[in-house]
Design a protein around this motif. Structure first.
Motif, short mmCIF file in Angstrom:
data_model
loop_
_atom_site.label_atom_id
_atom_site.label_comp_id
_atom_site.label_asym_id
_atom_site.label_seq_id
_atom_site.Cartn_x
_atom_site.Cartn_y
_atom_site.Cartn_z
N GLN A 85 0.83 -1.21 0.00
CA GLN A 85 0.00 0.00 0.00
C GLN A 85 0.86 1.26 0.00
O GLN A 85 0.50 2.27 -0.62
N SER A 86 2.00 1.21 0.69
CA SER A 86 2.85 2.40 0.76
C SER A 86 3.53 2.71 -0.57
O SER A 86 3.98 3.84 -0.77
N ILE A 92 -2.31 7.61 -6.05
CA ILE A 92 -3.58 8.01 -5.42
C ILE A 92 -3.47 9.45 -4.91
O ILE A 92 -4.03 9.81 -3.89
N GLU A 93 -2.68 10.22 -5.64
CA GLU A 93 -2.50 11.65 -5.36
C GLU A 93 -1.90 11.89 -3.98
O GLU A 93 -2.25 12.85 -3.29
N GLN A 98 4.54 10.33 -0.03
CA GLN A 98 5.56 9.31 -0.28
C GLN A 98 6.96 9.91 -0.37
O GLN A 98 7.95 9.24 -0.07
N ASP A 99 7.06 11.18 -0.75
CA ASP A 99 8.37 11.82 -0.79
C ASP A 99 9.04 11.86 0.57
O ASP A 99 10.26 12.03 0.67
N GLN A 100 8.24 11.71 1.62
CA GLN A 100 8.79 11.71 2.98
C GLN A 100 9.25 10.32 3.43
O GLN A 100 9.78 10.16 4.52
N LEU A 124 5.13 10.30 11.11
CA LEU A 124 4.58 10.04 9.78
C LEU A 124 3.59 8.88 9.77
O LEU A 124 2.56 8.95 9.08
N VAL A 125 3.87 7.84 10.55
CA VAL A 125 3.07 6.62 10.45
C VAL A 125 1.66 6.78 11.00
O VAL A 125 0.80 5.94 10.75
#
Length: 329
Positions: A85-86, A92-93, A98-100, A124-125
């Motif tokens: 999923q990650s 999914i915009e 994801q850049d992080q 983040l999580v």
């Protein structure tokens, strides 16, 4: 001379107690008739949103496969631990999110029996991603583990039929995903319209207990020995229960079985709680939709599969290349 008004003229017209009670009773009946319709309309809207989420995720997986020639794959090394999923966030915009994530860095660190989150991800999580959450699920998407708050998701990747030891995520499950899986459309020889890509499940109740509180939101830990991946799902299913666990669907970024995978051993909304075993799990599709659970297929279509579906057919839908003919579902 002004005439004195008679008693009928002095009397003011009003409601009697009986009339008032009748009106209240009528209103109560109307509310009773209207409320189920309102609830059904709301559930229909939630179900439509859930279906739309699965559609978006299926298209994201398609776009990922088109770009990389394989479906998004979970990390093979449990030290890294990133879920499939990650990997689809940009599709999914959620590219900025994801850049992080630095996929060259481990998600989890420490000994295999006592892993902790890499501290670079502490803030983040716990981020909830709306498209990963079904609005019909009233459960808590947040899960606290070791002082860190994680966010969960309702939509899990197809990890195979789950029979035998196929629930084990460290080797080929017969489905589309396991740790280190590298599967593309070319590998789905049973047909993309006959193979599940993702299915929904419910958040755990976030409690540990020796009692069964809700089969839909708890995992059961079985008693008895055995090494990882050594015991069949059928054998685990008949073992006595040691305790019940509420962690399911609580860490969408992590590739643990009960956090990101699902299999077909149990029918949708099974009355038997899922099974936790050495970090792997026999995980079933579960939902709050009346009568079944939502799934997306590898061809991108989405539908509600009935909880009365033939179990053999259901398991066949989780297999990508078993060659079995899929019946009506």
């Amino acid at each position: 001379m002004i005439p004195y008004p008679n008693s009928s003229m002095r009397r003011r017209r009003g409601f009697t107690l009986v009339e008032l009670l009748v009106v209240i009773a009528i209103i109560g009946v109307l509310i009773g008739l209207l409320l189920p319709a309102v609830q059904q309309a709301r559930e229909a809207a939630r179900r439509m949103q859930c279906s739309n989420n699965l559609k978006q995720l299926a298209l994201a997986a398609h776009n990922y496969e088109s770009t990389y020639k394989v479906f998004p794959y979970p990390a093979k090394d449990s030290n890294y631990g990133y879920s499939a999923q990650s990997k689809i966030l940009p599709f999914i915009e959620q590219g900025n999110f994801q850049d992080q994530i630095d996929f060259s860095q481990p998600l989890m660190i420490g000994a295999s029996y006592l892993k902790t989150l890499n501290p670079i991800y502490n803030n983040l999580v716990g981020t909830k991603i709306d498209v990963l959450i079904c609005p019909s699920d009233p459960g808590d998407p947040l899960y606290e583990d070791g002082g860190v708050t994680w966010a969960g998701g309702n939509y899990m990747m197809n990890a195979g039929p789950g029979v035998g030891t196929q629930y084990c995520s460290t080797s080929d499950t017969g489905g589309l995903f396991w740790r280190g899986s590298v599967i593309g459309f070319r590998d789905i020889t049973d047909g993309t319209s006959n193979t599940i890509l993702m299915a929904e499940t419910l958040f755990g109740n976030r409690t540990n207990s020796t009692d069964l509180l809700d089969a839909q939101t708890q995992l059961r830990s079985t008693s008895g020995g055995g090494s990882p991946c050594s015991t069949s799902a059928a054998d685990l299913d008949v073992r006595s229960v040691a305790s019940y666990d509420g962690r399911r669907a609580g860490q969408w970024m992590r590739n643990l079985t009960y956090q990101s995978f699902i299999n077909g051993y149990f029918p949708p909304n099974s009355s038997s709680p899922d099974i936790l075993y050495h970090g792997d799990a026999v995980m079933g599709a579960r939902s709050q939709h009346p009568g079944g659970a939502m799934v997306s297929f590898a061809d991108g279509s989405v539908r509600l599969v009935s909880e009365t579906v033939d179990l053999a057919t259901w398991r066949n839908l989780f297999a990508r290349n078993d060659g079995n003919v899929v019946g009506e579902f």
